[in-house]
Every structure is written in structure tokens, then in C-alpha cells.
Design a protein around this motif. Structure first.
Motif, PDB file in Angstrom:
ATOM      1  N   GLU A 140       1.788  10.079   5.802  1.00  0.00           N
ATOM      2  CA  GLU A 140       0.922   9.425   6.723  1.00  0.00           C
ATOM      3  C   GLU A 140       1.072   7.778   6.341  1.00  0.00           C
ATOM      4  O   GLU A 140       0.910   7.041   7.482  1.00  0.00           O
ATOM      5  N   ALA A 193      -5.531   4.411   2.895  1.00  0.00           N
ATOM      6  CA  ALA A 193      -4.366   5.370   2.607  1.00  0.00           C
ATOM      7  C   ALA A 193      -3.857   5.440   1.122  1.00  0.00           C
ATOM      8  O   ALA A 193      -3.701   6.215   0.453  1.00  0.00           O
ATOM      9  N   ASP A 251       3.879   6.161   8.576  1.00  0.00           N
ATOM     10  CA  ASP A 251       3.201   5.893  10.064  1.00  0.00           C
ATOM     11  C   ASP A 251       2.466   4.615   9.719  1.00  0.00           C
ATOM     12  O   ASP A 251       2.548   3.840  10.786  1.00  0.00           O
ATOM     13  N   LYS A 252       1.418   4.453   8.770  1.00  0.00           N
ATOM     14  CA  LYS A 252       0.721   3.217   8.800  1.00  0.00           C
ATOM     15  C   LYS A 252       1.534   1.897   8.403  1.00  0.00           C
ATOM     16  O   LYS A 252       0.891   0.925   8.849  1.00  0.00           O
ATOM     17  N   SER A 253       2.714   2.255   7.950  1.00  0.00           N
ATOM     18  CA  SER A 253       3.339   1.053   7.862  1.00  0.00           C
ATOM     19  C   SER A 253       4.015   0.179   9.003  1.00  0.00           C
ATOM     20  O   SER A 253       4.374  -0.904   8.710  1.00  0.00           O
ATOM     21  N   GLY A 292      -4.308  -2.293   8.886  1.00  0.00           N
ATOM     22  CA  GLY A 292      -3.526  -1.012   9.346  1.00  0.00           C
ATOM     23  C   GLY A 292      -3.692   0.211   8.751  1.00  0.00           C
ATOM     24  O   GLY A 292      -2.954   1.216   8.507  1.00  0.00           O
ATOM     25  N   GLY A 293      -5.005   0.201   8.100  1.00  0.00           N
ATOM     26  CA  GLY A 293      -5.383   1.623   7.434  1.00  0.00           C
ATOM     27  C   GLY A 293      -4.800   1.567   6.038  1.00  0.00           C
ATOM     28  O   GLY A 293      -4.745   2.845   5.256  1.00  0.00           O
ATOM     29  N   ASN A 294      -4.107   0.724   5.442  1.00  0.00           N
ATOM     30  CA  ASN A 294      -3.089   0.628   4.297  1.00  0.00           C
ATOM     31  C   ASN A 294      -4.100   0.782   3.228  1.00  0.00           C
ATOM     32  O   ASN A 294      -3.704   1.659   2.063  1.00  0.00           O
ATOM     33  N   LEU A 320       1.994  -0.461  11.578  1.00  0.00           N
ATOM     34  CA  LEU A 320       0.990  -1.154  12.078  1.00  0.00           C
ATOM     35  C   LEU A 320       0.947  -2.714  11.619  1.00  0.00           C
ATOM     36  O   LEU A 320       1.176  -2.982  10.310  1.00  0.00           O
TER      37      LEU A 320
END
Length: 422
Positions: free
Chosen positions: A264, A120, A267-269, A115-117, A271
Motif C-alpha cells: 500500500e 502509512a 501506491d501512496k508513493s 499523500g498519506g505517507n 501521490l
């Protein structure tokens, strides 16, 4: 021509004294700042922050590495699944699952999508390090300001000492001539006594200044690590540094960027996370729980994780971050107003000191003429020592004021250059 001649004479005398001091050691403001950069912990902080950042980034990169873990368990349970079968088959017995069970297994997993974690978190780490660097730079800027204050204070006091030496030399010369008048009965002892008292007072002032200088020397040593003393010649800075942005503004900028990245991450949390895994081991029972014998185990597949609660908690998280952004913006605006007011004040002070410096040479020239006339009248016995001392002190005061105005002008320019606004 007289004004130019007298001004050059004063400069030559003061520079002559400074030149003798410079024979042992010479130092500049840039030397002090460079030494502080080598010796003070504030300047070592930058390297530590960068090293910590790189270590954290390396650790975060390992989120994409395959993960391997080993687990094991040994249990006893009071009941197990039983098959109550009564089949008319010769030799058939229903399996008995043991109450004591064990399993040892190793699992290899690999993240496919997070999820891009991780990305980020890396950005967040960089921004956190940037904020720490800006705070360290702010400490360094404050250290430079402290060094400048001490350095300019030393310049002021040393110039006062030099001026007092000039006054003392003039007094000694006059005293010899007045003493000759007294010996010839042309003046009373009161005149020579006044001059001798004034010499003692000058000596007291010099001693007081030397004590103050000793304290400033120690302060400079603590700030820079440089050993300085009475015979050290301190150069007058000839130029002002280039304009730099005030450190607090850089801290505000880093804080706002950090909060934006945290927003941001919220928001990624939302996914999901996906990973692949493979597990192998040995246990009793195996995956076939109807087989009571120990067996090898193997399993592979995909694992999906999705924290759906973030869909209803993220709005409050963003609200908190938005309020933090507003708080920082208000602090920055308030600080900017204060800096703007300070810039106006410094600009006015610089203009005032610049005007004073332009008039100081003329004042010194006139005071020099008055002092010389008084000295000749004192030597001729037509002027009291009190009147001469008044003119002498006014001449000395005018020289001190010129030096003070020059240093205050330079201090103002340095202070203004460090109040840069983005």
C-alpha cells in the motif's frame, strides 16, 4: 481388593517420601514458568519492543509539526550581471552588483498534504513491532518448552530414586532374614552375597541418578532463577494448559500483514506532497538584484513535490512484494503440514500411554504378589536369591514404567496443547 490395597500402599509410600522432602521446599511447573517470566530477558523484550514502537510513532507524528530551519551562505564569484547604460542623466550611475554576496535566512514550513505517507509509515511501524513481538513470543514459547522438558525429566528421575528406595528397603528386610538362615546353616553365603551385591548396584544407580538430577537442577536454575535441590518437592502437574496457537503461525501472519502494508505504501508513493512555507532573512543583494545594498528578505508560498518516477518503478516493487508473499505462504503451508503430522503422532502416543497407564496398576499388583511369594520362599530357604532378585527387579521395573507412562502421557498432552493451528 488386593489390587486396590497394594496400589494404595505403593502410593502412600512414595507420597510419604515426597512429603518428607516437601517439608523444606515445594515447587510446581507453574512456579517455574512464572519465575522465568520475571527473570528471563526474553520476557523483557516485549516491553522494549512496545517502548520502541511508541517512540517511533511519536517521531512520525512530528512530520505534521511546523519545521524551522536556518541557512546561510557567503560566496564570491568572478562575474556578476552588469548594466551597461549610458544615460544622459546628471548624477545617475548604474548599480554595481557586488561579487561578494551573502545571505542569512530562516524558513518556516508546514506540511499540508503528504499523500498519506505518515499514516502509512505509522501502520508499518505498528506491524513491524507486532512482528517483533510475535518473534519474542516465539522465543518465550521455546523457553517454556525447555522448562517443561527439564521439569518432567526431574520428575522422572526423582520417581526413579523413590522406587529404588522401596526396592532397597525390601532388599534390606529380606537380607536380615536370609542372614539369619545362613547363621543357622540353612542357606549358603552365596544367597546373602547376591543380595548384598544387588544393594550395592542399587546404591550405584541412586548415585548416578543424583548426579543427573544435580545437572537438571542447575539447568532449571539457569532457565528460571529458582534454587532447587535434593530436598525440593516437585509437584506433578494435575492439568494441562489451554491450547495456544503455535508461535510460528503468528510470525507468518505478522509477516504477511507487513508486506501488505508495504504494498500500500508503494501506491501512496505516487501521490504528490504539498506544503506551505514562509522565509525571512537578510542579505546582499536582496531580492532586488539591482540594489547593491544589503536588504531584508521575505517570501511565502506553496511548495509542491511529485516523484513521477514511482509510476514506472512501482510495478517492479509490487512484483517483489508479491513474490515475498508467495514465499511466506509456502513456508506457512509446509510448516502447517509438519505440525499436522506432529499432532497426529502425539495423539497416537497419548492414546497409547493412556492405555498403558490403565493397565499399569494391574501389572504392579500381580508383580507385587509374585515378589511377596518369592520373598517368603527365600526366607524359608526354598528359593534362590537369584530367582528372588529377578522377581524383585520385575516389580521395581513395573513401578518405574507406570511413573514413566504417566509422565510421558502428561508431556504428550502439554506438547499437543502448544501445537495449536490457526
Amino acid at each position: 481388593m488386593d489390587k486396590l490395597r497394594i496400589g494404595l500402599l505403593i502410593l502412600l509410600v512414595i507420597n510419604g517420601i515426597s512429603f518428607l522432602e516437601a517439608q523444606n521446599e515445594q515447587i510446581s511447573l507453574d512456579d517455574c514458568l512464572a519465575a522465568a517470566a520475571q527473570n528471563q530477558p526474553q520476557y523483557q523484550q516485549n516491553a522494549l519492543v512496545n517502548q520502541t514502537k511508541e517512540a517511533k510513532l511519536d517521531k512520525l507524528s512530528q512530520n505534521w509539526w511546523p519545521k524551522f530551519q536556518v541557512s546561510g551562505q557567503l560566496t564570491w564569484q568572478n562575474e556578476v550581471t552588469q548594466l551597461n547604460l549610458d544615460l544622459p542623466i546628471q548624477g545617475f550611475e548604474a548599480p554595481q552588483i557586488p561579487k561578494t554576496q551573502y545571505r542569512v535566512a530562516g524558513e518556516l514550513s508546514q506540511v499540508i498534504f503528504d499523500g498519506g505517507n505518515t499514516s502509512a509509515q505509522k501502520n508499518l511501524t505498528r506491524l513491524e513491532s507486532e512482528m517483533e513481538l510475535q518473534k519474542a513470543n516465539l522465543d518465550q514459547q521455546q523457553l517454556r518448552t525447555s522448562i517443561q522438558e527439564v521439569y518432567f525429566s526431574i520428575l522422572q528421575l526423582k520417581n526413579q530414586v523413590s522406587s529404588l528406595k522401596l526396592v532397597s528397603n525390601d532388599l534390606k528386610t529380606r537380607l536380615k532374614k536370609v542372614q539369619a538362615l545362613k547363621d543357622n546353616g540353612m542357606v549358603t553365603g552365596r544367597e546373602t552375597d547376591n543380595l548384598e551385591v544387588e544393594l550395592l548396584k542399587i546404591q550405584q544407580q541412586q548415585n548416578k541418578l543424583m548426579l543427573s538430577l544435580t545437572g537438571l537442577y542447575e539447568s532449571l536454575k539457569v532457565l528460571t532463577g529458582i534454587e532447587v535441590g535434593e530436598n525440593t518437592y516437585f509437584e506433578m502437574p494435575s492439568t494441562t494448559p489451554g491450547s495456544t496457537t503455535k508461535g510460528e503461525f503468528e510470525v507468518f501472519k505478522a509477516q504477511k500483514a507487513l508486506i501488505q502494508e508495504q504494498s500500500e505504501m508503494v501506491d501512496k508513493s505516487k501521490l504528490p506532497r504539498l506544503s506551505a512555507f514562509a522565509m525571512g532573512g537578510y542579505g546582499q543583494p536582496g531580492f532586488n538584484f539591482l540594489d547593491e545594498n544589503p536588504a531584508f528578505l521575505f517570501q511565502t508560498g506553496l511548495r509542491l513535490g511529485w516523484n513521477l518516477s514511482s509510476f514506472y518503478t512501482s510495478s517492479k516493487d509490487k512484483e517483489v512484494l508479491s513474490l515475498s508473499q508467495l514465499k511466506i505462504a509456502n513456508q506457512e503451508a509446509s510448516f502447517d503440514n509438519m505440525i499436522h503430522a506432529r499432532q497426529i503422532q502425539l495423539s497416537q502416543e497419548i492414546a497409547a500411554y493412556q492405555s498403558m497407564v490403565e493397565q499399569d496398576d494391574e501389572i504392579i499388583s500381580l508383580r507385587e504378589k509374585i515378589k511377596e511369594r518369592s520373598g517368603k520362599q527365600l526366607e524359608n530357604g526354598t528359593l534362590t536369591s537369584s530367582d528372588y532378585l529377578h522377581d524383585l527387579n520385575e516389580w521395581s521395573k513395573s513401578m518405574l514404567e507406570k511413573t514413566d507412562h504417566e509422565i510421558q502421557l502428561l508431556k504428550g498432552k502439554y506438547a499437543l496443547s502448544e501445537l495449536g493451528r490457526p
